[in-house]
Write an enzyme that holds these catalytic residues in place. Structure first.
Site, PDB file in Angstrom:
ATOM      1  N   ASP A  48       0.924  -1.280   0.054  1.00  0.00           N
ATOM      2  CA  ASP A  48       0.166   0.143  -0.016  1.00  0.00           C
ATOM      3  C   ASP A  48       0.880   1.177   0.214  1.00  0.00           C
ATOM      4  OD1 ASP A  48      -2.253  -1.801   0.057  1.00  0.00           O
ATOM      5  OD2 ASP A  48      -2.410  -1.528   2.179  1.00  0.00           O
ATOM      6  N   LYS A  62       1.935   2.063  -5.049  1.00  0.00           N
ATOM      7  CA  LYS A  62       2.566   1.407  -6.368  1.00  0.00           C
ATOM      8  C   LYS A  62       1.571   1.517  -7.408  1.00  0.00           C
ATOM      9  CE  LYS A  62       2.379  -2.604  -4.085  1.00  0.00           C
ATOM     10  NZ  LYS A  62       1.989  -2.350  -2.933  1.00  0.00           N
ATOM     11  N   GLY A  63       0.507   1.628  -7.041  1.00  0.00           N
ATOM     12  CA  GLY A  63      -0.245   1.775  -8.237  1.00  0.00           C
ATOM     13  C   GLY A  63      -0.507   2.994  -8.914  1.00  0.00           C
ATOM     14  N   ALA A  96      -3.727  -8.073  -3.497  1.00  0.00           N
ATOM     15  CA  ALA A  96      -3.301  -6.727  -3.766  1.00  0.00           C
ATOM     16  C   ALA A  96      -4.613  -5.548  -4.171  1.00  0.00           C
ATOM     17  CB  ALA A  96      -2.609  -6.684  -5.155  1.00  0.00           C
ATOM     18  N   GLY A  97      -4.471  -4.511  -3.808  1.00  0.00           N
ATOM     19  CA  GLY A  97      -5.453  -3.376  -4.242  1.00  0.00           C
ATOM     20  C   GLY A  97      -4.508  -2.069  -4.446  1.00  0.00           C
ATOM     21  N   HIS A  98      -4.652  -1.814  -5.827  1.00  0.00           N
ATOM     22  CA  HIS A  98      -3.769  -0.736  -6.447  1.00  0.00           C
ATOM     23  C   HIS A  98      -4.820   0.141  -6.891  1.00  0.00           C
ATOM     24  CE1 HIS A  98      -0.209  -3.800  -7.068  1.00  0.00           C
ATOM     25  NE2 HIS A  98      -0.660  -3.557  -5.871  1.00  0.00           N
ATOM     26  N   GLN A 144       2.010  -6.037  -2.969  1.00  0.00           N
ATOM     27  CA  GLN A 144       2.638  -6.218  -1.740  1.00  0.00           C
ATOM     28  C   GLN A 144       3.841  -5.202  -1.525  1.00  0.00           C
ATOM     29  OE1 GLN A 144       1.546  -9.493  -3.183  1.00  0.00           O
ATOM     30  NE2 GLN A 144      -0.412  -8.518  -2.564  1.00  0.00           N
ATOM     31  N   THR A 177      -8.384  -3.324  -0.243  1.00  0.00           N
ATOM     32  CA  THR A 177      -8.903  -4.770  -0.546  1.00  0.00           C
ATOM     33  C   THR A 177      -9.899  -4.981   0.708  1.00  0.00           C
ATOM     34  OG1 THR A 177      -6.759  -5.547  -1.643  1.00  0.00           O
ATOM     35  CG2 THR A 177      -8.291  -7.047  -0.915  1.00  0.00           C
ATOM     36  N   LYS A 189       2.720  10.213  -0.581  1.00  0.00           N
ATOM     37  CA  LYS A 189       1.965  10.792   0.373  1.00  0.00           C
ATOM     38  C   LYS A 189       2.699  11.870   1.323  1.00  0.00           C
ATOM     39  CE  LYS A 189      -1.604   8.061   1.355  1.00  0.00           C
ATOM     40  NZ  LYS A 189      -2.677   7.007   1.702  1.00  0.00           N
ATOM     41  N   ASP A 238       2.127  14.654   1.057  1.00  0.00           N
ATOM     42  CA  ASP A 238       1.026  15.835   1.355  1.00  0.00           C
ATOM     43  C   ASP A 238       0.493  15.666   2.891  1.00  0.00           C
ATOM     44  OD1 ASP A 238       0.089  13.637  -0.373  1.00  0.00           O
ATOM     45  OD2 ASP A 238      -1.700  14.101   0.175  1.00  0.00           O
TER      46      ASP A 238
HETATM   47  P1  GDP Z   1      -0.850   0.174  -3.605  1.00  0.00           P
HETATM   48  O1  GDP Z   1      -1.205  -1.094  -3.147  1.00  0.00           O
HETATM   49  O2  GDP Z   1       0.865   0.306  -3.261  1.00  0.00           O
HETATM   50  O3  GDP Z   1      -0.970   0.418  -5.158  1.00  0.00           O
HETATM   51  O4  GDP Z   1      -1.478   1.308  -2.570  1.00  0.00           O
HETATM   52  P2  GDP Z   1      -2.943   1.651  -2.481  1.00  0.00           P
HETATM   53  O5  GDP Z   1      -3.755   2.004  -3.377  1.00  0.00           O
HETATM   54  O6  GDP Z   1      -3.603   0.192  -1.630  1.00  0.00           O
HETATM   55  O7  GDP Z   1      -2.997   2.534  -1.214  1.00  0.00           O
HETATM   56  C1  GDP Z   1      -2.429   3.711  -1.312  1.00  0.00           C
HETATM   57  C2  GDP Z   1      -3.515   4.852  -1.255  1.00  0.00           C
HETATM   58  O8  GDP Z   1      -2.802   6.256  -1.308  1.00  0.00           O
HETATM   59  C3  GDP Z   1      -4.472   4.912  -2.246  1.00  0.00           C
HETATM   60  O9  GDP Z   1      -5.714   5.256  -1.713  1.00  0.00           O
HETATM   61  C4  GDP Z   1      -3.867   5.910  -3.151  1.00  0.00           C
HETATM   62  O10 GDP Z   1      -4.967   6.944  -3.880  1.00  0.00           O
HETATM   63  C5  GDP Z   1      -3.456   7.132  -2.236  1.00  0.00           C
HETATM   64  N1  GDP Z   1      -2.128   7.759  -2.865  1.00  0.00           N
HETATM   65  C6  GDP Z   1      -1.168   7.490  -3.493  1.00  0.00           C
HETATM   66  N2  GDP Z   1      -0.174   8.566  -3.544  1.00  0.00           N
HETATM   67  C7  GDP Z   1      -0.659   9.442  -2.616  1.00  0.00           C
HETATM   68  C8  GDP Z   1      -0.262  10.735  -2.308  1.00  0.00           C
HETATM   69  O11 GDP Z   1       0.850  11.152  -2.738  1.00  0.00           O
HETATM   70  N3  GDP Z   1      -1.066  11.354  -1.498  1.00  0.00           N
HETATM   71  C9  GDP Z   1      -2.133  10.821  -1.052  1.00  0.00           C
HETATM   72  N4  GDP Z   1      -2.887  11.711  -0.177  1.00  0.00           N
HETATM   73  N5  GDP Z   1      -2.636   9.831  -1.214  1.00  0.00           N
HETATM   74  C10 GDP Z   1      -2.101   9.063  -2.123  1.00  0.00           C
HETATM   75  P1  IMO Z   2      -0.723  -4.290  -2.101  1.00  0.00           P
HETATM   76  O1  IMO Z   2      -0.396  -4.949  -3.261  1.00  0.00           O
HETATM   77  C1  IMO Z   2      -0.894  -4.450   2.392  1.00  0.00           C
HETATM   78  C2  IMO Z   2      -0.779  -8.514   4.070  1.00  0.00           C
HETATM   79  C3  IMO Z   2      -2.113  -9.066   4.623  1.00  0.00           C
HETATM   80  C4  IMO Z   2      -1.460 -10.088   5.698  1.00  0.00           C
HETATM   81  C5  IMO Z   2      -0.382 -10.586   4.864  1.00  0.00           C
HETATM   82  C6  IMO Z   2      -0.564 -11.939   4.301  1.00  0.00           C
HETATM   83  O2  IMO Z   2      -1.989  -3.408  -2.152  1.00  0.00           O
HETATM   84  O3  IMO Z   2       0.360  -3.636  -1.449  1.00  0.00           O
HETATM   85  P2  IMO Z   2      -2.125 -12.545   2.257  1.00  0.00           P
HETATM   86  O4  IMO Z   2      -3.747 -12.326   1.893  1.00  0.00           O
HETATM   87  O5  IMO Z   2      -1.363 -12.164   1.111  1.00  0.00           O
HETATM   88  O6  IMO Z   2      -1.700 -13.997   2.493  1.00  0.00           O
HETATM   89  O7  IMO Z   2      -1.823 -11.956   3.723  1.00  0.00           O
HETATM   90  O8  IMO Z   2      -0.115  -9.597   3.899  1.00  0.00           O
HETATM   91  N1  IMO Z   2      -1.170  -8.189   2.554  1.00  0.00           N
HETATM   92  C7  IMO Z   2      -1.271  -6.813   2.290  1.00  0.00           C
HETATM   93  N2  IMO Z   2      -0.973  -5.662   2.767  1.00  0.00           N
HETATM   94  N3  IMO Z   2      -1.179  -4.320   0.700  1.00  0.00           N
HETATM   95  C8  IMO Z   2      -1.223  -5.451  -0.043  1.00  0.00           C
HETATM   96  O9  IMO Z   2      -1.050  -5.685  -1.258  1.00  0.00           O
HETATM   97  C9  IMO Z   2      -1.332  -6.825   0.743  1.00  0.00           C
HETATM   98  N4  IMO Z   2      -1.338  -7.999   0.501  1.00  0.00           N
HETATM   99  C10 IMO Z   2      -1.179  -8.797   1.590  1.00  0.00           C
HETATM  100  O10 IMO Z   2      -2.726  -7.797   5.213  1.00  0.00           O
HETATM  101  O11 IMO Z   2      -0.681  -9.212   6.685  1.00  0.00           O
HETATM  102 MG    MG Z   3      -2.775  -1.657  -1.893  1.00  0.00          MG
END
Ligand code: GDP
Ligand code: IMO
Ligand code: MG
Length: 417
Positions: free
Chosen positions: A13, A16-17, A39-41, A216, A292, A323, A325
């Site tokens: 989180d 990356k997305g 994953a949730g991007h 991840q 996610t 992040k 900001d």
């Molecule tokens: P990922 O799993 O690494 O792709 O990250 P996620 O999408 O799960 O979580 C990152 C969160 O931060 C998302 O809600 C993005 O929209 C948000 N985000 C990414 N970059 C920034 C940033 O520079 N500032 C802020 N405020 N939010 C951001």
């Molecule tokens: P993205 O790609 C944050 C964490 C879970 C748990 C551990 C194992 O969005 O960054 P799993 O279901 O993979 O067997 O869970 O890994 N986890 C993540 N935490 N972002 C993710 O993906 C994750 N994918 C798994 O919360 O601690």
């Molecule tokens: Mg994520």
């Protein structure tokens, strides 16, 4: 520069997305090489939020091929749902490795039992990821390529799944559901299942640009993370080769993504974690709730020893700092620069979970910023670069696609390289 890889340097989180989306404007294909629907991007285009779980975020740019590599585990219902959220045109640009494994209902069932009965649960996403990789490495898995073999789903699959259900002690209903969902997946996406390794190498040979999207983060890596509180794949750059069939030697630049602070969702050690009101305020300010699962993310400060460890493992060329900001308006920003374990001062995380949980972080105050731009953040960025020896190439200043500062080597005369 031909090929780039983007990896997470914390516990997932990191944003990356968004970073992949920023870099994708100039590539021909985006590639996932591990993980699945855990994953949730997230990408914001304007104020519209797009969340992808299997499909690399670069798909949101027209004309780019999106490749789901062999190292992934694919959850049929989730992938179908994701595809339905995109256009038919986008579907024609998605390619799924015939060697990627399928996450089946019995995987979810097994995982629920394991998590419920564990004396110390991992806090997984409950998407069946661990059991699916167990079946893969136990040589009992079902691969995407199997689903498109004539007769496999109709004649062979049910018996295979029933056998797994019996061995694992879960309801045989999982086998029936497995056949149903695999039939749907084959019918909807079967034509997109190909030898993606061949495609990637062919694209390389014809000068096409590839962008690899880690899921991840390095601290969740099965080998190098805070085991056993990790995921079951290799999110680090080292996983690219086995997860895509593309030689990492051909990749020119690895971008490591880190937030300006740190988060973790799920259980396990987190040395720089903070709790109480300060943590609640940071969680709210950063919107730190799982993409996610919706779970509140644990929060803490940027952790330099951990960052150096991950940067070295991933052979990082530059950082994307996200992040920023969220911390705007602080005179100083706390940063962890070492750990104390009893009398001992450590420069890196110890091996055992017990020790990782016992360390006391050494916190320094670094210069803060009153507005989020490269000039105001210069003292902090310089300090980060000096402490790690690695330059910042991207500074993300908000969630939207256009809230970003891009530096060398990605900026060429004001454009993204
Ligand atoms: P990922 O799993 O690494 O792709 O990250 P996620 O999408 O799960 O979580 C990152 C969160 O931060 C998302 O809600 C993005 O929209 C948000 N985000 C990414 N970059 C920034 C940033 O520079 N500032 C802020 N405020 N939010 C951001
Ligand atoms: P993205 O790609 C944050 C964490 C879970 C748990 C551990 C194992 O969005 O960054 P799993 O279901 O993979 O067997 O869970 O890994 N986890 C993540 N935490 N972002 C993710 O993906 C994750 N994918 C798994 O919360 O601690
Ligand atoms: Mg994520």
């Amino acid at each position: 520069m031909q090929h780039i890889c983007v990896v997470g340097l914390n516990w997932g989180d990191e944003g990356k997305g968004k970073i992949v989306d920023v870099l994708a404007s100039d590539v021909d294909a985006v590639v996932r090489y591990q993980g699945g629907a855990n994953a949730g991007h997230t990408v914001y285009i304007g104020d519209v939020r797009h969340v992808l779980h299997h499909i690399p975020t670069g798909i949101l740019h027209g004309g780019i091929q999106a490749i789901l590599g062999n190292g992934m585990v694919i959850e049929p219902a989730k992938l179908i749902e994701e595809v339905e959220s995109l256009s038919e045109e986008a579907l024609s640009r998605i390619w799924i490795s015939d060697r990627a494994h399928v996450v089946l209902p019995h995987h979810g069932a097994v995982e629920r039992i394991l998590e419920e009965q564990a004396s110390r649960p991992i806090g997984t996403t409950l998407r069946g990821i661990g059991p699916a990789y167990q079946d893969k490495f136990g040589r009992s898995g079902v691969r995407m390529g199997d689903l498109v073999q004539p007769g496999f789903v109709d004649d062979v699959l049910e018996a295979r799944l029933l056998e797994r259900c019996r061995v694992l002690g879960v309801s045989e209903q999982c086998a029936t559901e497995g056949v149903q969902i695999c039939t749907q997946l084959r019918d909807r996406l079967g034509s997109q299942v190909i030898d993606t390794c061949h495609l990637l190498n062919e694209m390389h040979a014809t000068g096409k640009k590839l962008l690899f999207e880690g899921a991840q983060g390095c601290m969740l890596d099965i080998d190098f993370g805070t085991y056993p509180f990790v995921t079951s794949s290799s999110p680090s750059f080292l996983g690219v080769g086995t997860g895509s069939g593309f030689s990492p030697r051909k990749i020119d630049h690895v971008v490591g993504v880190t937030k300006a602070y740190c988060t973790r969702v799920g259980e396990g050690p987190f040395p720089s974690e903070i709790t109480g009101e300060a943590a609640d305020a940071l969680r709210e300010a950063g919107g730190e709730f799982g993409t996610t699962t919706g779970r509140p993310r644990r929060v803490g400060w940027l952790d330099i020893p951990m960052l150096c460890y991950c940067a070295a493992l991933n052979d990082i060329d530059s950082f994307a700092l996200t992040k920023a900001d969220v911390l705007t308006g602080r005179d100083t920003v706390p940063v962890v620069t070492g750990y104390r374990l009893g009398e001992e001062l450590l420069e890196s995380l110890p091996f055992s979970v017990a020790d990782m949980e016992a360390v006391e972080p050494v916190v320094e105050q670094w210069p803060g910023w009153n507005q989020v731009d490269e000039r105001a953040m210069q003292p902090f960025i310089e300090r980060l670069e000096a402490a790690t020896g690695i330059p910042v190439s991207i500074l993300s200043t908000g969630k939207r696609r256009d809230e970003v500062c891009i530096f060398s080597p990605f900026q060429v005369e004001g454009e993204v390289a």
